[in-house]
Design a protein around this motif. Structure first.
Motif, short mmCIF file in Angstrom:
data_model
loop_
_atom_site.label_atom_id
_atom_site.label_comp_id
_atom_site.label_asym_id
_atom_site.label_seq_id
_atom_site.Cartn_x
_atom_site.Cartn_y
_atom_site.Cartn_z
N ASN A 268 -32.34 -28.10 -22.90
CA ASN A 268 -31.85 -27.92 -21.53
C ASN A 268 -31.31 -29.21 -20.93
N GLN A 269 -31.84 -30.35 -21.36
CA GLN A 269 -31.40 -31.63 -20.81
C GLN A 269 -30.40 -32.34 -21.71
N ASP A 270 -30.17 -31.81 -22.92
CA ASP A 270 -29.28 -32.44 -23.89
C ASP A 270 -29.65 -33.91 -24.08
N ALA B 266 -23.78 -28.39 -16.56
CA ALA B 266 -22.82 -29.46 -16.80
C ALA B 266 -22.83 -29.90 -18.25
N ALA B 267 -24.04 -29.98 -18.82
CA ALA B 267 -24.14 -30.41 -20.22
C ALA B 267 -23.48 -29.40 -21.14
N LYS B 268 -23.66 -28.11 -20.84
CA LYS B 268 -23.08 -27.09 -21.69
C LYS B 268 -21.56 -27.08 -21.58
N ILE B 269 -21.03 -27.31 -20.39
CA ILE B 269 -19.59 -27.29 -20.21
C ILE B 269 -18.94 -28.48 -20.90
N GLU B 270 -19.59 -29.62 -20.87
CA GLU B 270 -19.00 -30.83 -21.44
C GLU B 270 -18.92 -30.79 -22.96
N THR C 294 -23.47 -38.13 -46.04
CA THR C 294 -24.56 -37.55 -45.26
C THR C 294 -24.07 -37.36 -43.84
N PHE C 295 -23.94 -36.11 -43.41
CA PHE C 295 -23.39 -35.83 -42.09
C PHE C 295 -24.37 -36.25 -40.99
N ASP C 296 -23.82 -36.88 -39.98
CA ASP C 296 -24.61 -37.36 -38.85
C ASP C 296 -24.16 -36.59 -37.61
N GLU C 297 -24.64 -35.34 -37.48
CA GLU C 297 -24.15 -34.47 -36.42
C GLU C 297 -25.10 -33.29 -36.21
N LEU C 298 -24.96 -32.67 -35.03
CA LEU C 298 -25.76 -31.50 -34.66
C LEU C 298 -24.84 -30.49 -34.00
N GLU D 219 -20.43 -28.62 -30.34
CA GLU D 219 -20.72 -29.91 -30.96
C GLU D 219 -21.67 -30.69 -30.06
N ILE D 220 -22.94 -30.75 -30.45
CA ILE D 220 -23.94 -31.48 -29.66
C ILE D 220 -23.69 -32.99 -29.77
N PHE D 221 -23.57 -33.48 -31.00
CA PHE D 221 -23.13 -34.86 -31.22
C PHE D 221 -22.58 -34.97 -32.63
N LYS D 222 -21.72 -35.95 -32.83
CA LYS D 222 -21.10 -36.16 -34.14
C LYS D 222 -20.70 -37.62 -34.26
#
Length: 687
Positions: free
Chosen positions: A115-117, A448-452, A490-494, A507-510
């Motif tokens: 919820n807070q990303d 806001a976090a979801k939209i971004e 090795t992928f560094d992403e979520l 894309e949460i982070f990459k």
């Protein structure tokens, strides 16, 4: 002439001897510059001393602390587990990272606040030692999260160490507890665990020795109430799965189900030469094997009056080959459990061309494996539909109309007061019908976090051994590995994917990695690989179903397809070997474009009658009658299970209807027209 020849030979010998002396001197200088403890891959490397140093560093933490941090560093063979007590948390533990030269192992515990990303790093004086290839699972009725085994190696991976320790993590306090159970499973990695009632079930894995890799096929059960390990004692002639690792292990109402896996088996191959007797020679080689079989592990707990040390009864049952199983067979296709099915992503298929090299094909396909029906369904991303005209439901026409009108009136009054300045301030919140604060700070930050977050309409890059977890009907994909030539990525992403809507991948982070220190022979082909994926993306865009136009001819064909798909919903159970294969399913069926809430609202009465009918045959029903709230909850759980069980077929119907230009399908009774269909007549129905 003879003297000159002798002189030349003697001079040549002298030059060769001088070069050898020079090389020996340089070698001695290099070896003298190396530190004494650099020989990390010697046969007598003391891994116990290295781990003891880790333990000493860990004990410096006096209490459990949790601090906000950046996303975890890149790693593979870690574990990602959804919190069983908080629907907005994911736990990531352990893993390893190999940069082509050295391997690093981790024992970090990270918490992702959905919820807070945000990420939190947890430190504790009692954290398990660094490892990868371990197994973690939720505790079922016991709650908590359990961990067993894994492996650790020297930096150059010359020597390995396997764990056999067993831990429990409390999701709320972040506290680790080591369970010192006697006669537990031997050390291993690559195994899997799941839960059944108050048991933790463990199967398979492998042990790496200096001579060979031994794959395992033993079954262990841990009783979370008696704190005791039990090994399943199966008769010698009993049919059971072959030894394997990296398989899928899913909970089932009768025990657990396994699918697939990987192992290396011995095979005899012709050497291509004839022996003295004239027969062709042969040699024994070790070949990889990708399993595609499925098994049901039936577990029968002991009777309540049985002695304390009585082990549960365990029996393996081989299932039929799953329908529509991924083809070709692939290893490293990880699976996460979600409401009676497994969600499968990725994998790699190896084609052995010669003894010198291996050609591999990597995948990024997403499948759903229905556990009871033992069949796979391909999941594809779906473009967001245009907002359809809301249909007035029966509930609003009858029982819910007054309540809905009252809520709408209150909302309108609040808006009028706000415009006229009658509110208490600009930040005054309006309370929804469910009691939640519609514009609280946390909700605003969540939105806001979801939209971004950027949304992609293609699945992430092909890979194998990605870490998967499902939380609140959302699939999370972390990490994974991809190989190109001699290089290992090795992928560094979520990533996050809504399993109900399938409306793109968030894309949460990459982060990109540029610290590879291994062979660079194949790096020149990396750009070609990227070009291939760009071309494939363009071709997918050209085939976008949103851009296709339906003609009357295709509509007729799709209408026939709709009928066949709808018929398959009723006949599907007969084809599969699930528990109810011999019984015809008479429970309510979801409709296309119908959400879970709408489905339950429409069929709530039927589900409650079904639950009441089942309760008549339960032993404690007469002595302890269920409340109305409990009956309604059980009815909703059954409806939810049915909605997800039919999700793949309903999605296919929705896609076919959209291509045919057909919108939401609603019965005439729900439109308020009754059996006569209203004043529109037949033309209105066709329209």
């Amino acid at each position: 002439m003879v003297k000159d020849t002798k002189k030349k030979k003697e001079a040549k010998k002298a030059r060769v001897a001088a070069k050898q002396d020079k090389k020996a001197t340089q070698k001695e200088k290099k070896s003298s510059k190396k530190p004494k403890d650099d020989d990390s891959d010697a046969e007598d490397a003391d891994l116990d001393a290295i781990l003891a140093e880790y333990q000493k560093q860990q004990e410096q933490f006096l209490k459990v602390t949790e601090t906000v941090c950046e996303p975890p560093s890149a790693r593979s063979s870690a574990t990602l587990v959804a919190s069983p007590s908080n629907s907005s948390e994911l736990f990531l533990f352990g893993g390893e990272y190999y940069n082509g030269a050295l391997a690093s192992f981790y024992n970090d515990l990270y918490v992702y606040k959905i919820n807070q990303d945000s990420w939190r790093k947890v430190t504790s004086p009692n954290t398990p030692l660094p490892r990868s290839g371990h197994a973690m699972c939720q505790g079922g009725n016991a709650g908590g999260i359990y961990l067993f085994g894994g492996e650790f190696s020297s930096p150059k991976q010359g020597t390995f160490y396997h764990y056999n320790d067993f831990w429990r993590l409390d999701p709320s306090t972040r506290e680790w507890t080591k369970h010192e159970g006697k006669n537990g499973p031997p050390a291993r990695s690559g195994h899997r665990m799941t839960f059944f009632k108050n048991y933790i079930v463990l199967f398979g894995g492998f042990q790496d020795t200096s001579q060979q890799t031994k794959y395992l096929q033993d079954v262990w059960l841990y009783d979370t109430q008696k704190y005791t390990w039990f090994q399943a004692n199966l008769p010698a002639q009993t049919q059971k799965p072959e030894a394997r690792s990296s398989f899928s292990f899913l909970p089932h109402e009768q025990g657990a189900v396994i699918y697939g896996g990987y192992s290396r088996v011995k095979a005899t191959m012709s050497a291509g030469k004839s022996t003295k007797g004239g027969r062709p020679g042969s040699r024994v080689v070790v070949k990889p094997m990708v399993h595609q079989d499925s098994w049901l592990l039936k577990i029968i707990p002991p009777a309540t009056d049985a002695p304390a040390n009585t082990a549960p009864t365990v029996k393996w049952e081989r299932r039929k080959k799953p329908v529509n199983s991924p083809n070709p067979a692939r290893a490293g296709a990880t699976m996460a459990h979600h409401k009676g099915r497994g969600i499968v992503f990725g994998g790699v298929h190896d084609v052995e061309e010669s003894e010198e090299g291996m050609d591999s094909e990597f995948f990024n396909l997403l499948n759903a494996y229905n556990i009871d029906r033992n069949r796979f369904f391909l999941l594809t991303l779906r473009r967001q539909r245009a907002a359809a005209k809301k249909v007035v439901t029966n509930e609003r026409n009858r029982r819910g109309r007054g309540k809905a009108d009252e809520e709408e009136l209150l909302r309108n009054l609040a808006l009028i007061e706000k415009r006229l300045g009658g509110g208490s301030g600009e930040n005054e919140s309006i309370t929804r019908a469910d009691g939640a604060d519609s514009d609280s700070d946390s909700d605003a930050s969540d939105k806001a976090a979801k939209i971004e977050k950027p949304v992609h309409w293609e699945m992430p890059h092909p890979r194998f051994n990605a870490q998967l977890a499902v939380q609140d009907d959302t699939l999370y994909i972390y990490g994974g590995t991809f190989e190109k030539g001699d290089r290992e990525y090795t992928f560094d992403e979520l990533w996050a994917l809504d399993l109900g809507k399938l409306d793109g991948v968030r894309e949460i982070f990459k982060r990109e990695l540029e610290d590879w220190q291994g062979s660079e022979d194949e790096e020149d082909d990396e750009e070609d690989e990227d070009d291939e994926f760009e071309d494939s993306d363009d071709s997918d865009a050209e085939q976008d179903p949103d851009k296709a136009q339906s003609t009357p001819a295709t509509s007729v064909a799709l209408g026939e397809e709709l009928a066949s798909l709808a018929a398959s919903l009723a006949d599907d159970e007969v084809e599969d070997d699930g528990p109810s294969a011999s019984e015809k399913d008479t429970t309510p069926q979801p409709r296309p474009f119908e959400s879970l809430r709408q489905f339950f609202s429409r069929t709530s009465q039927e589900w409650q009658e079904t639950i009441l009918h089942k309760m008549q045959y339960e032993r404690d029903a007469a002595a302890n009658p269920a409340s109305v709230k409990e009956i309604r909850k059980r009815a909703f759980d059954s409806a939810e299970q049915k909605w997800w069980d039919c999700r793949e077929e309903i999605a296919a119907l929705e896609d076919a209807q959209e291509e045919a230009g057909i919108g939401d399908v609603v019965s005439l009774a729900e439109r308020g027209g009754g059996e006569g269909g209203g004043g529109g007549g037949g033309a209105g129905r066709r329209r």
